[in-house]
Motif scaffolding. Structure first.
Motif, mmCIF file in Angstrom:
data_model
loop_
_atom_site.group_PDB
_atom_site.id
_atom_site.type_symbol
_atom_site.label_atom_id
_atom_site.label_comp_id
_atom_site.label_asym_id
_atom_site.label_seq_id
_atom_site.Cartn_x
_atom_site.Cartn_y
_atom_site.Cartn_z
ATOM 1 N N ASP A 140 -12.113 -13.230 8.360
ATOM 2 C CA ASP A 140 -11.392 -13.683 7.172
ATOM 3 C C ASP A 140 -12.141 -14.827 6.489
ATOM 4 O OD1 ASP A 140 -9.053 -13.296 5.532
ATOM 5 O OD2 ASP A 140 -8.311 -15.223 6.268
ATOM 6 N N GLU A 144 -13.854 -14.665 2.734
ATOM 7 C CA GLU A 144 -13.527 -15.655 1.701
ATOM 8 C C GLU A 144 -14.792 -16.355 1.203
ATOM 9 O OE1 GLU A 144 -11.622 -18.048 -0.965
ATOM 10 O OE2 GLU A 144 -10.778 -16.345 0.143
ATOM 11 N N ARG A 279 -9.773 -9.720 -2.603
ATOM 12 C CA ARG A 279 -9.643 -11.067 -3.175
ATOM 13 C C ARG A 279 -9.936 -11.057 -4.674
ATOM 14 N NH1 ARG A 279 -10.827 -12.112 2.204
ATOM 15 N NH2 ARG A 279 -9.881 -14.022 3.047
#
Length: 307
Positions: A140, A144, A279
């Motif tokens: 994760d 990001e 995202r």
């Protein structure tokens, strides 16, 4: 920047212990490697042995076996035996005799049908075991970081170069500034231009590929965030990576052909790609639609040439 990975000896064993042993084996001492080899050859039999029996079979001491357990993140040998017994039982229930046969090494007398079964089995296992041991928190964080990066450099040599190109193609398709390099000189020159906020990804199954390590080192020296994708979390490449992601591909007769290892690497790459894409969800969908329309005219109709 703190490194994220599951490489510390104090880490709890959250994945299958057999997978962890296989991943850590190259970094163990010679005596510990003999213990690891015995366990990996027959986990069920190892679980039935006392610590004295296992130490004697490995030609080492009980102290070494206990140290081996500590490296795995286990408090002692009883916990290792319990883990091995439980995993052996699960494996037997899931695969049965067929799993032991299909999961065996490829031999010169195997028929093509057996080869297909074994290759499919090993590839499927590589994907499943890679998914089971993946550090989700690290995945994760890396997703990001990549999603925010103004520039992404991806590097691998040999079979890992194809995986790097696949990742670059995926990122480029959704408008992310990325470059994949298979040539060391070009990669070093490009890495030298990176800076804070940029990300360099190094792919190496063994984690010992000198060229890949050198490129990540250069990128890190320039202030870029470095990510390593490897099968062995305590390999040299981990020392120059801010984040370490691991695969769980097994060694086979034709490992040099980079079969299961490549499938395992692509599994992690796909997870990263989707993590980045979600995202930038709306932008991703728009980019995929535009790029699909751009190349759709190059496709030949399925009915072309039919009467």
């Amino acid at each position: 920047m703190a490194k994220t990975s599951k490489v510390s000896e104090a880490d709890p064993v959250t994945e299958d212990v057999v997978i962890r042993i296989r991943a850590l084996a190259p970094s163990l001492s010679p005596a510990e490697q003999r213990v690891a080899q015995l366990v990996l050859e027959d986990p069920s039999r190892a679980s039935a042995r006392t610590i004295t029996e296992l130490a004697r079979a490995a030609g080492t001491s009980e102290t070494t076996v206990i140290r081996f357990c500590k490296v795995l993140g286990l408090p002692g040998y009883p916990e290792l035996r319990l883990r091995l017994a439980a995993e052996s039982a699960r494996e037997s229930a899931r695969e049965g005799d067929r799993g032991r046969v299909v999961g065996s090494d490829i031999g010169p007398d195997d028929t093509m049908e057996q080869i297909v079964e074994k290759v499919a089995f090993n590839d499927a296992r590589a994907v499943e075991e890679t998914a089971r041991q993946l550090d989700i928190d690290t995945l994760d964080v890396v997703s990001e970081t990549l999603a925010r990066a103004p520039r992404i450099e991806i590097f691998g040599v040999g079979a890992s170069a194809f995986v790097a190109l696949d990742f670059q193609a995926k990122l480029h398709r959704i408008g992310r500034m990325s470059f994949a390099w298979a040539d060391t000189h070009a990669a070093l020159a490009s890495a030298a231009l990176l800076g804070k906020g940029d990300v360099a990804v190094g792919i190496s199954h063994t984690g010992t590929t000198g060229d890949t390590i050198e490129v990540l080192t250069e990128a890190r020296n320039r202030g870029a965030t470095t990510v390593a994708l490897t099968n062995f979390p305590r390999s040299p490449i981990a020392s120059v990576a801010d984040h370490v992601l691991t695969t769980a591909a097994r060694e086979t007769t034709f490992r040099s052909g980079a079969t299961a290892s490549r499938i395992a690497q692509l599994t992690v790459i796909d997870c990263l790609f989707v993590g980045i894409a979600r995202r930038h969800y709306r932008e991703t969908l728009d980019a995929l639609e535009v790029t699909y329309a751009a190349v759709s005219g190059r496709r030949v109709s399925a009915s072309r040439g039919r009467r």
